[in-house]
Design an enzyme around this catalytic site. Sequence first.
Site, short mmCIF file in Angstrom:
data_model
loop_
_atom_site.label_atom_id
_atom_site.label_comp_id
_atom_site.label_asym_id
_atom_site.label_seq_id
_atom_site.Cartn_x
_atom_site.Cartn_y
_atom_site.Cartn_z
N CYS A 184 14.56 4.88 -10.90
CA CYS A 184 13.25 4.61 -10.31
C CYS A 184 12.16 4.53 -11.39
O CYS A 184 11.97 5.48 -12.14
CB CYS A 184 12.91 5.71 -9.31
SG CYS A 184 11.29 5.51 -8.55
N CYS A 212 5.14 -6.63 13.52
CA CYS A 212 4.69 -6.51 14.92
C CYS A 212 4.23 -7.86 15.45
O CYS A 212 4.21 -8.10 16.64
CB CYS A 212 3.55 -5.50 15.02
SG CYS A 212 3.91 -3.95 14.23
N THR A 250 0.83 -1.21 0.00
CA THR A 250 0.00 0.00 0.00
C THR A 250 0.87 1.26 0.00
O THR A 250 0.46 2.30 -0.51
CB THR A 250 -0.97 -0.02 1.20
OG1 THR A 250 -1.50 -1.34 1.34
CG2 THR A 250 -2.12 0.94 0.99
ZN ZN Z 1 11.46 7.46 -7.26
#
Ligand code: ZN
Length: 364
Positions: free
Chosen positions: A261, A201, A132
Amino acid sequence: MTSDFARYHRQMLLPGFGEDGQRRLSDATVFVLGCGALGSVAVDMLARAGVGHLVIVDRDFVELTNLQRQVLFDEDDAASSLPKAIAAKRKVAKINSGVQVTAIVDDINHTNIERYAADATLFIDGLDNYETRYLANDLAVKTSRPYVYGAAVSTTGMAFPVLPHGSGKTGWETAAGGSLATPCFRCLFDAAPPPGTSATCDTVGVLSSVVSIVANFQVAETLKILTGNYDRVNRSLLNIDLWTNENHQLNVDSAYANGDCPCCKHQRFDYLEGRAGSSAATLCGRNAVQLRHRQQAAGVNLEVIAKRIKDHGEVSTSEFMLRAAVQDQGTPYTITLFPDGRAIVKGTDEPAVARSIYAKFIGA
Ligand SMILES: [Zn+2]
């Protein structure tokens, strides 16, 4: 000073803030992705700071084990299994009645994030999973909106504010024609760790102070950004461990320039366009799996289902959910079913087991 802003006097005294900064806050809409540990601290602080509108989306309900760190909730919320978004909205109304809250009980995914974020000035991360986060980052980059990442597990925490490199004007250009844009989340973490390899967790617990520090760091960055103080934004990756005292800020300035990226450099949005991601997710710290059945998006009738399965276990319903305690081969499970067909199966962290329990008691 207008009387509306009198309660923010101590905040408006800060450098670069003033009444103008306060007005910007009151005009802003912050999209809070997840209202668990980080999210509940952030909502508390953002409401007190006077952010005009909070859109809080969370898929879960309050449990007693949340209260150790999720400061917005109390024992009454846990006793009535109130959805966190609803409980947060009720609490904010008492903290600052001037803040508008849109509470949404849902799982954030590629089919709904653009709708939920439609009015948002900025996204703040209260999430517990990479998938997400990549999705939120995709939308932030695509639409040139800030995304403030945060994560906390065990005694460690990380945070970073993303001011995306946009294809057009972003708002964080400098007067000299430069840009204050930062690397994006995917520049910093190019792939999610394989399932089962990263600490959650579930396995290692979480220290409440680390949650609070990370969330408050996120809030500080959010306040800088919303008041237009882009030049004050923290441009390094915060990394803290409150148990070993190894605290540092990692310089990540080169991650955009030297990286490749797919998201912010090539404007390819794999998560937003649904090419990456799945429909089952193990919930952090819960021994539970969430299932989303897209074909049931039209909704389910909880009362009808309650009647059908009441012979197989203990069933209760409320306006928000159906809860069924069932047994399968001697193992107890709790199924929580929401009106949109989404379900949380507690008693396992394996999606395959959760799917089979769902199919057996609710129907495929
Ligand atoms: Zn980036």
